[in-house]
Design an enzyme around this catalytic site. Structure first.
Site, PDB file in Angstrom:
ATOM      1  N   HIS A 155      -4.513  12.256   2.062  1.00  9.81           N
ATOM      2  CA  HIS A 155      -3.538  11.755   1.093  1.00  9.81           C
ATOM      3  C   HIS A 155      -3.402  12.757  -0.035  1.00  9.81           C
ATOM      4  O   HIS A 155      -4.404  13.193  -0.611  1.00  9.81           O
ATOM      5  CB  HIS A 155      -3.947  10.406   0.519  1.00  9.81           C
ATOM      6  CG  HIS A 155      -2.989   9.927  -0.536  1.00  9.81           C
ATOM      7  ND1 HIS A 155      -1.810   9.288  -0.221  1.00  9.81           N
ATOM      8  CD2 HIS A 155      -3.014  10.049  -1.890  1.00  9.81           C
ATOM      9  CE1 HIS A 155      -1.150   9.020  -1.329  1.00  9.81           C
ATOM     10  NE2 HIS A 155      -1.849   9.470  -2.365  1.00  9.81           N
ATOM     11  N   ASP A 172       1.384  -4.060  -1.115  1.00 11.20           N
ATOM     12  CA  ASP A 172       1.599  -2.870  -1.944  1.00 11.20           C
ATOM     13  C   ASP A 172       3.079  -2.688  -2.264  1.00 11.20           C
ATOM     14  O   ASP A 172       3.432  -2.279  -3.365  1.00 11.20           O
ATOM     15  CB  ASP A 172       1.054  -1.628  -1.239  1.00 11.20           C
ATOM     16  CG  ASP A 172       1.312  -0.368  -2.047  1.00 11.20           C
ATOM     17  OD1 ASP A 172       0.725  -0.241  -3.137  1.00 11.20           O
ATOM     18  OD2 ASP A 172       2.129   0.463  -1.613  1.00 11.20           O
ATOM     19  N   ARG A 180       5.274  -2.860 -10.572  1.00 11.16           N
ATOM     20  CA  ARG A 180       4.774  -1.791 -11.451  1.00 11.16           C
ATOM     21  C   ARG A 180       5.915  -0.915 -11.951  1.00 11.16           C
ATOM     22  O   ARG A 180       5.954  -0.523 -13.119  1.00 11.16           O
ATOM     23  CB  ARG A 180       3.751  -0.934 -10.709  1.00 11.16           C
ATOM     24  CG  ARG A 180       2.405  -1.606 -10.467  1.00 11.16           C
ATOM     25  CD  ARG A 180       1.599  -0.850  -9.434  1.00 11.16           C
ATOM     26  NE  ARG A 180       1.392   0.534  -9.812  1.00 11.16           N
ATOM     27  CZ  ARG A 180       1.122   1.507  -8.933  1.00 11.16           C
ATOM     28  NH1 ARG A 180       1.055   1.249  -7.648  1.00 11.16           N
ATOM     29  NH2 ARG A 180       0.944   2.732  -9.358  1.00 11.16           N
ATOM     30  N   SER A 187      -3.360   1.036  -4.668  1.00  4.16           N
ATOM     31  CA  SER A 187      -2.161   1.257  -3.872  1.00  4.16           C
ATOM     32  C   SER A 187      -2.419   2.258  -2.748  1.00  4.16           C
ATOM     33  O   SER A 187      -2.097   2.013  -1.584  1.00  4.16           O
ATOM     34  CB  SER A 187      -1.031   1.768  -4.775  1.00  4.16           C
ATOM     35  OG  SER A 187       0.101   2.118  -4.019  1.00  4.16           O
ATOM     36  N   LYS A 203      -3.333   1.002   1.597  1.00  2.00           N
ATOM     37  CA  LYS A 203      -2.505   1.462   2.717  1.00  2.00           C
ATOM     38  C   LYS A 203      -3.324   2.260   3.719  1.00  2.00           C
ATOM     39  O   LYS A 203      -3.106   2.169   4.923  1.00  2.00           O
ATOM     40  CB  LYS A 203      -1.331   2.308   2.204  1.00  2.00           C
ATOM     41  CG  LYS A 203      -0.325   1.525   1.370  1.00  2.00           C
ATOM     42  CD  LYS A 203       0.992   2.272   1.202  1.00  2.00           C
ATOM     43  CE  LYS A 203       0.873   3.513   0.355  1.00  2.00           C
ATOM     44  NZ  LYS A 203       0.718   3.213  -1.078  1.00  2.00           N
TER      45      LYS A 203
END
Length: 415
Positions: free
Chosen positions: A52, A131, A138, A153, A157
């Site tokens: 990520h 999410d 948000r 978040s 995922k």
């Protein structure tokens, strides 16, 4: 908003992450999952890994990393997102490929992972709905930059992918979420602490984002650059990928960390050799083509993808205003140019132009003469007053100095 104003401690962040993951569906059960986790031999042969990135400019690393990792025997279920603000989105890049489908049914994803080892996809109806709702809230109340909410978040995922290992690419610099080193390091430590609390093996690599990665900024442009890196017959590959060395180094370091977590290598030199072999043999490109066809791309398009990618109707060259060496190319300013061109989204509901973007002909450390081309501005579908200002804004992103200097590595500390 209370979390945005008051924050969360480590246990609270962990509990929120686990709760979001619990009610977000799951990709599995996967065909290779036999026995109970923790038993001897569970997933001994197959390691499921992902990475990520916190987002940057020209950061199309996933496009190369995923097929290379799959060609080296890892399973890579990569749930990706779209561009927002100054950072590009992998899904937007993939959708510039004619026919590519980013939303796939769960059973089809599982079969694809079992057969070819890699899938790059977005949040479908049954994956990560919590999410999706939280992020919309948000965004509406101005709580996007809350660290615990960012951590929850990201990880909620990733947890539903059924991973064994996860590598974080945490960006620092002008084109990153955090320009401040201490804030970026704080996010990295929070991600690691929470991921490990969820039982996930992980590492974080701090990488520089003062200058765009590689040469291409834009959806179809970045796909074309990734293809050139993967194609062993390309000019880029024949030159040992030197002109995109920063992009290549980040990709290689993240792959090393994934292979290390999988127990496949212990030394970077061994990992680098495996990556070279995958690229030069064409195995990584073959894996990329397999993924394209599996996700809806026609075989003849997958065979010769660059011919079918969207191209801009108008290309303008930006020239140097003086001679010297390029000290750096400001990633933040280039992201703003991308916004002018419609390549990135200002809001979630905006469309991202597939053809527009910037191609950097010069990067830091390279010499340039006055009047020589620095970059190409690719105008996409819409040319308006805002986009007409892009060439001059791009020129201002280049800092040219008469002095020599040593180019710094983009790879920082590994946590």
């Amino acid at each position: 908003m209370a979390v945005r104003l008051r924050g969360m401690n480590a246990p609270e962040t962990l509990w929120l992450t686990q709760a979001m993951a619990k009610y977000s569906g799951r990709l599995g059960p996967l065909p290779w999952e036999k026995g109970k986790k923790g038993d001897k031999g569970f997933r001994k042969e197959i390691f499921v890994a992902d990475k990520h990135s916190t987002g940057g400019v020209g950061d199309g690393v996933s496009l190369v990393l995923a097929p290379v990792a799959a060609s080296l025997g890892l399973r890579v279920p990569m749930m990706s997102g779209r561009s927002l603000g100054l950072t590009g989105g992998t899904l937007d890049k993939l959708e510039s490929i004619p026919g590519f489908q980013v939303r796939l049914p769960r059973n089809r994803l599982i079969n694809q992972l079992n057969e070819i080892g890699v899938a790059m996809f977005g949040q479908g109806e049954g994956l990560a709905p919590v999410d999706r709702k939280f992020y919309a809230l948000r965004d509406a109340i101005g709580a996007v930059d809350s660290e615990p909410l960012i951590v929850a978040s990201i990880l909620s995922k990733k947890l539903i992918e059924g991973l064994d290992g996860l590598v974080f690419d945490v960006k620092i610099g002008r084109g990153a979420i955090f320009a401040n080193r201490s804030e970026a390091t704080g996010l990295a430590r929070a991600l690691l602490r929470t991921a490990r609390g969820c039982g996930l093996a992980c590492r974080a690599v701090m990488t520089a984002m003062d200058e765009p990665l590689g040469r291409a900024i834009g959806n179809a442009l970045e796909i074309r650059q990734a293809w050139e890196i993967l194609d062993p017959g390309s000019t880029l590959a024949q030159s040992n990928w030197n002109s995109v060395r920063d992009y290549f180094d980040v990709t290689s370091e993240l792959l090393y960390q994934m292979l290390f977590l999988a127990g496949r290598v212990r030394r970077r030199v061994d990992s680098r050799e495996m990556i070279y072999q995958s690229l030069r043999s064409g195995r990584a490109l073959a894996k990329f083509r397999e993924m394209l066809v599996a996700q809806g791309v026609a075989p003849h398009v997958a065979r010769d993808l660059p011919r079918f990618l969207p191209r801009s109707r108008r290309v303008v060259t930006v020239s140097a205003f003086k001679s010297g060496r390029v000290r750096f190319v400001d990633a933040g300013k280039m992201a703003l140019v991308s916004l002018r061109l419609g390549v990135l989204r200002r809001r979630q509901e905006d469309a991202a132009d597939p053809a527009g973007g910037i191609f950097l002909l010069k990067k830091s450390g390279e010499t340039v003469r006055r009047g020589e081309a620095l970059a190409e501005i690719h105008f996409g579908n819409a040319v308006n007053q805002d986009s007409k200002m892009a060439p001059e804004a791009a020129r201002e992103a280049f800092e040219i100095s008469p002095q020599k200097f040593r180019r710094r590595s983009v790879i920082g500390k590994v946590l």
